[in-house]
Design a protein around this motif. Structure first.
Motif, short mmCIF file in Angstrom:
data_model
loop_
_atom_site.label_atom_id
_atom_site.label_comp_id
_atom_site.label_asym_id
_atom_site.label_seq_id
_atom_site.Cartn_x
_atom_site.Cartn_y
_atom_site.Cartn_z
N SER A 267 1.01 -0.95 0.10
CA SER A 267 0.01 0.02 -0.31
C SER A 267 1.02 1.73 -0.20
CB SER A 267 -0.83 0.49 1.14
OG SER A 267 -0.26 0.45 2.68
N ASP A 268 -0.11 2.28 -0.42
CA ASP A 268 1.46 3.79 -0.10
C ASP A 268 1.91 3.81 0.76
OD1 ASP A 268 0.20 3.92 -2.29
OD2 ASP A 268 -1.80 5.27 -2.53
N GLY A 269 1.42 2.92 2.88
CA GLY A 269 1.38 3.49 3.82
C GLY A 269 2.73 2.60 3.85
N SER A 270 2.96 1.83 2.88
CA SER A 270 4.88 1.54 2.87
C SER A 270 5.88 2.20 2.72
CB SER A 270 4.80 -0.05 2.14
OG SER A 270 6.05 -0.14 2.00
N ILE A 271 7.27 2.32 3.75
CA ILE A 271 7.82 2.55 3.71
C ILE A 271 8.60 2.69 2.65
CG2 ILE A 271 8.15 2.63 6.17
CD1 ILE A 271 11.22 1.20 5.49
N PHE A 272 8.47 1.43 1.19
CA PHE A 272 9.13 1.12 0.53
C PHE A 272 8.57 1.72 -0.58
CE2 PHE A 272 10.99 -1.83 3.01
CZ PHE A 272 12.41 -2.18 3.02
#
Length: 275
Positions: A9-14
């Motif tokens: 998701s867009d919430g990942s740090i990658f």
């Protein structure tokens, strides 16, 4: 890091197997790490700005000022832990049988993370860019110049400007009669397993099984969420890691020689068979 790699998701740090530019990593340790950062600190040791917790206006200038202490030839040398649980023995010392040297000291590990990244050989085959620490915050036994030398300025890459700060927690009663046990706790966001208790002297859980922080368990965690090639029957962890790096075009991390000391004879802990 492994859990974040599973999160698409867009919430990942990658993003595209690289850490997003607005993400930074900060490490807190309750006391000066063993090895070069700790060897030369005594109760009487003190350096300028050690008691800087309330000096918020001066912090920025202090973080930028690196003045590492190299007052003796022993300062800055690589050190190892040995089988009796002792740490801080220089790797060039002739007083200890080489077979007893089991792992790098904590100071050396952090210095390597600051220089080359934290993700290790397996994750580097997937995340090639170094994931580096932006700051290290230390509680007790704080000495800014010793810490700057040990964690940053003795790096083979030279001074990297690591921010080193002081944030002490209230100390327990030193005269307490409560017995001390070698126990460690680990937990992390997203785990359904809760807190894990391990024996701090050997890294095993209290039932003598492998911790989820062991090399083998971390490898299997990575393989469950990343499309890595399967390991071959009888293949060692070390050989598998080397094969992955070659397939991805990466190189093994160097073993630097610092002030005549190196880890070249360190007893390898990654020659176990994967299974």
């Amino acid at each position: 890091l492994v859990n974040e790699m599973k999160d698409a998701s867009d919430g990942s740090i990658f993003s595209n197997n690289r850490v997003k530019p607005d993400i930074s990593f900060h490490m807190y340790v309750s006391t000066a790490p063993c090895g070069d950062a700790r060897r030369f600190i005594t109760d009487r040791t003190q350096s300028p700005f050690d008691d800087d917790c309330g000096l918020l206006k001066k912090r920025k200038s202090m973080d930028a000022l690196h003045d590492p202490l190299f007052s003796t030839g022993e300062m800055g040398k690589l050190t190892t832990k040995i089988d009796a649980g002792m740490s801080g023995s220089p790797t060039d010392s002739t007083n200890i049988d080489e077979s007893r040297r089991h792992s790098m000291s904590c100071s050396d590990k952090i210095m390597m993370w600051v220089t080359y990244g934290m993700q290790g050989g397996i994750l580097r085959s997937v995340v090639p860019d170094p994931i580096k620490l932006s700051s290290v915050i230390v509680g007790s036994c704080f000495h800014r110049r010793h810490l700057q030398r040990a964690l940053c300025c003795r790096s083979p890459a030279g001074c990297l400007g690591l921010s080193i700060r002081h944030f002490p927690l209230p100390e327990s009663n030193k005269n307490s009669d409560i017995p001390k046990y070698s126990r460690s706790l680990n937990w992390f966001l997203g785990s359904s397993d809760g807190v894990e208790i391990t024996d701090g002297s050997n890294g095993l859980k209290t039932d003598d099984s492998a911790s989820r922080l062991s090399k083998s368990r971390i490898l299997h965690s990575i393989m469950r969420c990343v499309n890595l090639p399967p390991y071959m029957e009888g293949e060692s962890y070390k050989d598998y890691k080397t094969r992955l790096l070659k397939m991805s075009g990466g190189q093994p991390l160097p073993r630097p020689n610092i002030l005549g000391s190196s880890w070249m004879h360190l007893c390898e802990k990654c020659n176990f068979t994967i299974g």
